[in-house]
Design an enzyme around this catalytic site. Sequence first.
Site, PDB file in Angstrom:
ATOM      1  N   CYS A  68       0.799  -1.232   0.000  1.00  0.00           N
ATOM      2  CA  CYS A  68       0.000   0.000   0.000  1.00  0.00           C
ATOM      3  C   CYS A  68       0.827   1.275   0.000  1.00  0.00           C
ATOM      4  O   CYS A  68       0.538   2.206  -0.763  1.00  0.00           O
ATOM      5  CB  CYS A  68      -0.975   0.007   1.163  1.00  0.00           C
ATOM      6  SG  CYS A  68      -0.199   0.111   2.812  1.00  0.00           S
ATOM      7  N   HIS A 107      -2.146   1.250   7.024  1.00  0.00           N
ATOM      8  CA  HIS A 107      -2.507   1.215   5.607  1.00  0.00           C
ATOM      9  C   HIS A 107      -2.631   2.644   5.082  1.00  0.00           C
ATOM     10  O   HIS A 107      -3.202   3.511   5.749  1.00  0.00           O
ATOM     11  CB  HIS A 107      -3.843   0.478   5.454  1.00  0.00           C
ATOM     12  CG  HIS A 107      -4.323   0.329   4.043  1.00  0.00           C
ATOM     13  ND1 HIS A 107      -3.593  -0.283   3.059  1.00  0.00           N
ATOM     14  CD2 HIS A 107      -5.492   0.720   3.452  1.00  0.00           C
ATOM     15  CE1 HIS A 107      -4.273  -0.268   1.920  1.00  0.00           C
ATOM     16  NE2 HIS A 107      -5.422   0.335   2.131  1.00  0.00           N
ATOM     17  N   ASP A 122      -8.190   3.015  -3.676  1.00  0.00           N
ATOM     18  CA  ASP A 122      -7.254   2.107  -3.010  1.00  0.00           C
ATOM     19  C   ASP A 122      -6.810   1.042  -4.005  1.00  0.00           C
ATOM     20  O   ASP A 122      -7.514   0.062  -4.239  1.00  0.00           O
ATOM     21  CB  ASP A 122      -7.923   1.459  -1.795  1.00  0.00           C
ATOM     22  CG  ASP A 122      -6.935   0.765  -0.880  1.00  0.00           C
ATOM     23  OD1 ASP A 122      -5.784   0.553  -1.308  1.00  0.00           O
ATOM     24  OD2 ASP A 122      -7.310   0.431   0.265  1.00  0.00           O
TER      25      ASP A 122
END
Length: 277
Positions: A68, A107, A122
């Site tokens: 991420c 994250h 995302d």
Amino acid sequence: MMDVQRYLARIGCSGPCPPTLETLRYLHLNHLLTVPFENLTIHTRGRVRLELPLLYEKIVVNHRGGFCFEINGLFSWLLSQMGYDVTLLSAQIRSRFTGAYGPPFDHLFLMVKVDEHRWLCDVGFGSGFQLPLSLETDSPQIQSHGVYRLRSEGNLIFMESKSEIGGECWTEQYKFTLEPRDRADFRAMCDYHQSSVSSLMFCKSLCSLLLPTGRITIMGRRLIISSLGSGDGEHASRTITDLSDEEITELLREKFGIVLQAPLIPKDNVVLPPIKY
């Protein structure tokens, strides 16, 4: 030099790309279909670094993926260069192995504002939503690989999903607030994910890519292929195949376009519960 057009070519995008919702959806889906969610740098005795030029070199020039902090970090740069209003957000992920939430700054993902409408983006979660999610509704949002919703409890928002394969119950994926973050805020957690026995990134080598019909993943020495059902009576399925080291190398090249420059040490250890936060 970091070049927007070369980045767009890397994710298979061409033609005019004005900063509209249509373009954002196009970029988001293409990114997921072309840039793997992977942590192989950790498992080839490398070290993940978050400087944007290094991420560009890795993902765009060397045709790799990342996790991420890397993928969403670089994607935020692309969107900003294209004229989007981008805010970095932080979430705590609920581990599917332990059921526990990770630490703060676990994250990194994005909020993008288009025509005063807020969207979550995302492309670095591994098995999340395929298209941006609207932050302006708590209703279920149906997409190609699943159903998603954003549920609020006070200032916390929970991103929840129903499984890609026949799930009927809502499952919490991560929780977050809308407090804006900076890239530097995630450095400590990037180190954590490269060294903690409570981190999936450290405990399991993995490489995963969204497919139009499902998902393909290499975890440790296992190949996991998830296939969606169809309207023709075909049921959703999931197959698992054991792999040799040679087969892993070949699959990385053929299915993910990845050629590693150092030997991979496949890993599939148990993820331990973290300290509660």
